[in-house]
Design a protein around this motif. Structure first.
Motif, mmCIF file in Angstrom:
data_model
loop_
_atom_site.group_PDB
_atom_site.id
_atom_site.type_symbol
_atom_site.label_atom_id
_atom_site.label_comp_id
_atom_site.label_asym_id
_atom_site.label_seq_id
_atom_site.Cartn_x
_atom_site.Cartn_y
_atom_site.Cartn_z
ATOM 1 N N THR A 153 0.853 -1.195 0.000
ATOM 2 C CA THR A 153 0.000 0.000 0.000
ATOM 3 C C THR A 153 0.885 1.240 0.000
ATOM 4 O O THR A 153 2.106 1.152 -0.081
ATOM 5 C CB THR A 153 -0.931 -0.004 1.230
ATOM 6 N N SER A 154 0.263 2.398 0.081
ATOM 7 C CA SER A 154 1.030 3.641 0.009
ATOM 8 C C SER A 154 1.858 3.843 1.269
ATOM 9 O O SER A 154 1.536 3.341 2.350
ATOM 10 C CB SER A 154 0.092 4.834 -0.199
ATOM 11 N N LEU A 155 2.933 4.606 1.126
ATOM 12 C CA LEU A 155 3.833 4.874 2.239
ATOM 13 C C LEU A 155 3.111 5.610 3.362
ATOM 14 O O LEU A 155 3.304 5.305 4.549
ATOM 15 C CB LEU A 155 5.018 5.699 1.730
ATOM 16 N N ILE A 326 5.351 13.651 2.522
ATOM 17 C CA ILE A 326 6.221 14.422 1.631
ATOM 18 C C ILE A 326 6.974 13.500 0.675
ATOM 19 O O ILE A 326 7.030 13.744 -0.544
ATOM 20 C CB ILE A 326 7.207 15.270 2.454
ATOM 21 N N LEU A 327 7.555 12.423 1.192
ATOM 22 C CA LEU A 327 8.322 11.500 0.352
ATOM 23 C C LEU A 327 7.432 10.800 -0.664
ATOM 24 O O LEU A 327 7.840 10.555 -1.807
ATOM 25 C CB LEU A 327 9.034 10.464 1.238
ATOM 26 N N GLN A 328 6.190 10.494 -0.257
ATOM 27 C CA GLN A 328 5.262 9.838 -1.184
ATOM 28 C C GLN A 328 4.931 10.752 -2.365
ATOM 29 O O GLN A 328 4.852 10.301 -3.515
ATOM 30 C CB GLN A 328 3.989 9.440 -0.437
ATOM 31 N N ILE A 329 4.752 12.033 -2.081
ATOM 32 C CA ILE A 329 4.424 12.976 -3.159
ATOM 33 C C ILE A 329 5.637 13.204 -4.062
ATOM 34 O O ILE A 329 5.510 13.244 -5.297
ATOM 35 C CB ILE A 329 3.939 14.309 -2.550
ATOM 36 N N PHE A 332 6.934 9.333 -5.599
ATOM 37 C CA PHE A 332 5.959 8.472 -6.269
ATOM 38 C C PHE A 332 4.845 9.265 -6.954
ATOM 39 O O PHE A 332 3.951 8.662 -7.555
ATOM 40 C CB PHE A 332 5.343 7.486 -5.259
ATOM 41 N N ASN A 333 4.892 10.596 -6.824
ATOM 42 C CA ASN A 333 3.869 11.448 -7.429
ATOM 43 C C ASN A 333 2.464 10.967 -7.042
ATOM 44 O O ASN A 333 1.544 10.971 -7.860
ATOM 45 C CB ASN A 333 4.023 11.470 -8.956
ATOM 46 N N ASP A 334 2.338 10.570 -5.802
ATOM 47 C CA ASP A 334 1.084 10.003 -5.287
ATOM 48 C C ASP A 334 0.563 10.920 -4.189
ATOM 49 O O ASP A 334 1.049 10.909 -3.056
ATOM 50 C CB ASP A 334 1.331 8.590 -4.751
ATOM 51 N N VAL A 335 -0.412 11.754 -4.555
ATOM 52 C CA VAL A 335 -0.998 12.694 -3.589
ATOM 53 C C VAL A 335 -2.032 11.953 -2.740
ATOM 54 O O VAL A 335 -2.954 11.342 -3.288
ATOM 55 C CB VAL A 335 -1.654 13.883 -4.307
ATOM 56 N N PRO A 336 -1.890 11.951 -1.412
ATOM 57 C CA PRO A 336 -2.858 11.249 -0.558
ATOM 58 C C PRO A 336 -4.262 11.809 -0.723
ATOM 59 O O PRO A 336 -4.449 13.007 -0.964
ATOM 60 C CB PRO A 336 -2.325 11.498 0.863
ATOM 61 N N THR A 337 -5.251 10.931 -0.606
ATOM 62 C CA THR A 337 -6.646 11.357 -0.697
ATOM 63 C C THR A 337 -7.064 12.049 0.591
ATOM 64 O O THR A 337 -6.387 11.966 1.623
ATOM 65 C CB THR A 337 -7.548 10.139 -0.945
#
Length: 364
Positions: A153-155, A326-329, A332-337
């Protein structure tokens, strides 16, 4: 992993000077000097005390730690742990169990010299060995589940759910250690369950549209359950460590953790048939960095707890979540919902509330 302590370390005499080798009359010298009305060696010439605060040499006065240094160490520890989690997420061609095995080997190379230096032995006290075995098995299982959660799953989601560990610790301490479970603890439990529910977003509560927003809801669900299981096993590990207290050297506890963790990882890898050395040189570098950053995070967290109160450290530790977002964005260019943000706020509120409550209780 947990802070170092000096339990089990014996007081060692000066090298080359045995108790029987002390000079004759050394023990009688202070008494004779006091009887004569003159200060003995190490005593104050003004007040006769041994030694007083005014006449003590400057090197004898203990330096106070720099204000805020403990919180800075906590912040640095949170950053190192978050970067280590990022490397776990980056290593996609190596199974989470294999990553755990490599980390156990790395930590074993560090722990063995420490045990030899401290002369703690490799088995432990007879009455504590069963608890050491349980600590090793449960702690290594928690590590494997955490690494799987990071990969599945996401970080940010996995990091947030790990902060539910204090809630489970309170429940298990109430069950097994007969510690008090107050209405405040129940309230923090409700906040945590609400936060985890917002992150999981089960279809029977949020509808199929909430689940379809994820690229792979099935993998997200597996990773979330792995993160929750990690929190449960980590809480059980903390209860066992609390049960043992300071009767067991901290490095001995880590020794059981890495040895049983390595055995568990090898068995699981052979059962799954997933054992394979990383082919990519970058993956090998990531495996080394996972061990280095994990060890560095443990060292700075240990230093923080040694010079700062546990309450502020626990509050500052929530920066793990900020770094994970911050590291996820960035990587991974993955903005949390917004569901994840809301769940994170609930879990962090529960963790911070529990830390503040414990802090106020200890100050009374």
């Amino acid at each position: 992993m947990r802070p170092l302590d000096s339990a089990g370390a014996a007081e060692v005499p000066e090298p080359g000077l045995r108790p029987d080798d002390a000079p004759r009359g050394a023990a009688e010298e202070p008494a004779a000097a006091e009887a004569a009305g003159t200060p003995g060696r190490g005593r104050c010439g003004l007040c006769g005390s041994s030694p007083c605060g005014w006449c003590a040499p400057p090197e004898a006065k203990k330096k106070a730690p720099c204000p805020g240094l403990g919180l800075f160490y906590t912040l640095l520890s949170a950053f190192l742990f978050s970067v280590g989690s990022l490397f776990v997420k980056k290593v996609q061609d190596v199974h989470a169990v294999e990553i755990s095995a490599f980390r156990c080997v790395f930590q074993m190379l560090v722990v063995i010299p420490c045990l030899i230096y401290r002369k703690s032995g490799f088995i432990g006290p007879k009455g504590q060995r069963i608890f050491l075995v349980l600590r090793g098995v449960l702690g290594s299982t928690a590590m494997i589940l955490l690494y799987y959660a990071f990969q599945a799953t996401s970080l940010a989601d996995a990091t947030v759910i790990t902060f539910s560990t204090p809630v489970f610790t309170s429940i298990f301490a109430w069950i097994f250690l007969k510690e008090k479970y107050s209405p405040w603890d129940a309230l923090f439990t409700v906040f945590t369950i609400t936060g985890v529910t917002l992150i999981v977003r089960p279809p029977f509560l949020f509808g199929a549209s909430a689940a379809s927003g994820d690229r792979s809801y099935s993998a997200h669900l597996k990773g979330t359950f792995a993160a929750v299981a990690h929190a449960v096993f980590a809480a059980l590990t903390l209860v066992i460590l609390r049960r043992m207290g300071k009767s067991v050297d901290y490095f001995l506890s880590i020794w059981y953790y890495v040895v049983l963790g390595l055995l568990e990882s090898v068995v699981v890898l052979f059962i799954l048939g997933e054992w394979s050395l990383p082919h990519c040189g970058l993956d090998r570098l990531f495996l080394i960095l996972i061990g280095l950053f994990g060890l560095g995070g443990q060292v700075f967290l240990t230093k923080a707890i040694q010079i700062e109160k546990a309450g502020p450290v626990a509050i500052m530790k929530t920066m793990d979540v900020v770094f994970a977002f911050i590291l996820q964005i960035i990587f991974f260019n993955d903005v949390p919902t917004w569901w994840t943000v809301g769940g994170a706020l609930c879990v962090i509120a529960s963790s911070v509330g529990a830390a503040i409550r414990k802090w106020c209780q200890s100050a009374q």
